[in-house]
Design a protein around this motif. Structure first.
Motif, short mmCIF file in Angstrom:
data_model
loop_
_atom_site.label_atom_id
_atom_site.label_comp_id
_atom_site.label_asym_id
_atom_site.label_seq_id
_atom_site.Cartn_x
_atom_site.Cartn_y
_atom_site.Cartn_z
N ILE A 9 58.58 12.79 31.29
CA ILE A 9 57.22 13.31 31.21
C ILE A 9 56.38 12.53 30.20
O ILE A 9 55.19 12.31 30.42
CB ILE A 9 57.24 14.83 30.91
N GLN A 41 47.01 18.60 29.92
CA GLN A 41 48.38 18.14 30.07
C GLN A 41 49.35 19.23 29.63
O GLN A 41 50.30 19.56 30.34
CB GLN A 41 48.63 16.87 29.24
N MET A 45 51.59 21.37 32.37
CA MET A 45 53.03 21.14 32.33
C MET A 45 53.79 22.39 31.90
O MET A 45 54.90 22.61 32.34
CB MET A 45 53.36 19.97 31.40
N PHE A 49 56.46 22.53 34.56
CA PHE A 49 57.66 21.87 34.06
C PHE A 49 58.81 22.88 33.92
O PHE A 49 58.67 23.89 33.26
CB PHE A 49 57.36 21.24 32.71
N ILE A 54 60.07 17.35 36.98
CA ILE A 54 58.96 17.84 37.80
C ILE A 54 59.22 17.35 39.22
O ILE A 54 59.18 16.15 39.48
CB ILE A 54 57.61 17.31 37.29
#
Length: 77
Positions: A9, A41, A45, A49, A54
């Motif tokens: 990531i 972000q 995520m 995530f 992902i």
């Protein structure tokens, strides 16, 4: 464009940060989040995530150079 199996990531966000134009994440609801924003972000995520990987994201890049950069990341890691 769909991007898949992002396992690094930090490297993914480095590639996004290096893009010249706008890069957006399309959410399941159709909303578009600016991935060049650190807040976006982290928020995006945190929702997507899970377990270190992902599986698939839909992102939109508007500059040809940025699309090439993202495709290169997907091919070369």
């Amino acid at each position: 464009m769909k991007v898949q199996n992002i396992t690094d990531i930090d490297k993914f966000f480095k590639v996004v940060d290096d893009c010249k134009g706008r890069v957006e994440l399309v959410t399941g609801e159709g909303d578009r989040l600016n991935l060049k924003s650190k807040l976006s972000q982290y928020v995006s995520m945190a929702n997507i995530f899970s377990n270190g990987e992902i599986p698939e994201l839909e992102i939109i890049a508007y500059e040809k150079e940025d699309i090439d950069r993202l495709v290169s990341f997907m091919i070369n890691g």
